[in-house]
Design a protein around this motif. Structure first.
Motif, PDB file in Angstrom:
ATOM      1  N   TRP A 159      -7.324   5.213   7.416  1.00 12.84           N
ATOM      2  CA  TRP A 159      -5.946   4.839   7.508  1.00 12.84           C
ATOM      3  C   TRP A 159      -6.078   3.160   6.998  1.00 12.84           C
ATOM      4  O   TRP A 159      -4.987   2.700   6.458  1.00 12.84           O
TER       5      TRP A 159
ATOM      6  N   ARG B 258      -0.444   0.385   0.132  1.00 12.21           N
ATOM      7  CA  ARG B 258       0.982   0.163   0.252  1.00 12.21           C
ATOM      8  C   ARG B 258       1.318  -1.163  -0.627  1.00 12.21           C
ATOM      9  O   ARG B 258       2.498  -1.362  -1.345  1.00 12.21           O
TER      10      ARG B 258
ATOM     11  N   LEU C 230      -5.407   3.357   3.307  1.00 11.87           N
ATOM     12  CA  LEU C 230      -3.849   3.853   3.031  1.00 11.87           C
ATOM     13  C   LEU C 230      -2.836   2.654   3.324  1.00 11.87           C
ATOM     14  O   LEU C 230      -1.993   2.574   2.381  1.00 11.87           O
ATOM     15  N   GLU C 231      -3.318   1.889   4.248  1.00 13.51           N
ATOM     16  CA  GLU C 231      -2.235   0.711   4.537  1.00 13.51           C
ATOM     17  C   GLU C 231      -2.460  -0.290   3.332  1.00 13.51           C
ATOM     18  O   GLU C 231      -1.383  -1.057   2.972  1.00 13.51           O
TER      19      GLU C 231
END
Length: 344
Positions: A78, A85, A81-82
């Motif tokens: 995660w 952004r 993935l953050e």
């Protein structure tokens, strides 16, 4: 008590002493240097923050509690993935903790239930519950009660849970056995300091809130300083970078509660869509969540800065049009940020 706490969704509880006098010098110096920015309440409360028995007379112990907040659906990897952004400038980034229900409400209600259970066992009890809601040295109390250690980013770190958790306290008039503090495990790592977009972490465990994107997008009510706007990127409410970069957060735990699941419309949303929200839509989409407290004007201010940064990376006619359409009815604060966004 640990069993009751876990039944209520807490990950761990501890007991801290009320003597925090050794923290007073650091608090005084931090305030004297103005690192608290516009948060005048921090200065007005003075050393009460480090003196639990002055804040709540009769306090003999402080029960500390932490609650993991990663949404239940958080995938492995995660953190990467953050970070990804940030490479999509047209998307608005809301801090992970703010995508669900307002943690103040969740923790306060459950701390109250825990207090009630203790009272059922021991009889009449004097207590008061807190979660980021009064002059309380939360991180200091947490670290002194074995919840973890103070990381270089000033947040509390736990070997089994990283830093992705909320803290709460029960000031109680019972003299309870203290839990043992833990040692620090940051070593020579400086990932959080190195990654901070605005270099707000000016030294290990020393944060200048005036440069922190979380402070600027949430606590700060006025214009965002010109030199810091380009550094904000597409972060529109809070900033997780120091936590995303921290190696200990590979151990961050998912919450068992549905309260912190991501709400529709707040994650992966395009800036143009978010900037188009009317005040009624803003209130509807943020109902029950922490974002609502900054109000519609500051929300639009934050999104306008992100749009300006997006336009500086690639021109976008739809984004320009959305900004221009707001100009006529914009408040002076919002107009300043729209004008800046369009100045490319």
């Amino acid at each position: 008590m640990q069993v009751w706490a876990r039944e209520l969704g807490f990950s761990q509880i501890g007991v801290a002493p009320v003597d925090l006098s050794s923290a007073e010098a650091g608090l005084t110096a931090w305030l004297a240097q103005g690192f608290h920015g516009d948060m005048a309440y921090m200065a007005s409360h003075g050393l009460k923050r480090a003196r639990p028995a002055e804040l709540v007379p009769g306090t003999a112990s402080v029960i500390t509690a932490r609650m993991d907040y990663l949404p239940r659906s958080t995938p492995d990897g995660w953190q990467a993935l953050e970070f990804a952004r940030l490479q999509r400038p047209g998307e608005g980034i809301v801090s992970v903790y703010a995508r669900g229900r307002d943690y103040h409400k969740v923790l306060r209600a459950r701390l109250q239930k825990l207090s009630d259970r203790i009272a059922e066992q021991v009889g009449p009890l004097g207590y008061r519950v807190f979660t980021d809601s009064a002059p309380v040295l939360e991180a200091e109390l947490a670290s002194r009660s074995g919840q973890g250690w103070r990381g270089k980013h000033t947040l509390v770190l736990n070997r089994e849970a990283g830093s992705m958790f909320f803290l709460g306290e029960i000031y109680i008039d019972l003299d309870l056995p203290r839990t043992e503090a833990t040692s620090g495990h940051c070593g020579s790592c400086s990932a959080c300091i190195d990654v901070c977009p605005t270099q707000a972490i000016i030294a290990p465990q020393r944060l200048d809130a005036r440069r922190c994107i979380s402070y600027l997008t949430i606590e700060h009510a006025g214009p965002i300083p010109l030199e810091l706007r380009p550094l904000m990127g597409n972060r529109i409410y809070g900033c997780d970078d120091c936590q995303l970069a921290c190696p200990w957060n590979k151990f961050a735990q998912r919450s068992a509660l549905p309260d912190f699941d991501e709400r529709r419309g707040l994650s992966g949303q395009q800036l143009v869509t978010l900037f188009g929200w009317t005040e009624d839509e803003f209130l509807r989409y943020t109902e029950g969540g922490p974002i609502r407290r900054i109000g519609h004007e500051r929300w639009l201010r934050n999104v306008a800065v992100a749009m300006g940064n997006a336009l500086r990376s690639a021109d976008d006619s739809a984004m320009r049009q959305a900004l221009q359409q707001r100009l006529a009815q914009a408040s002076p604060l919002l107009r300043e940020h729209i004008d800046w966004a369009l100045e490319i």
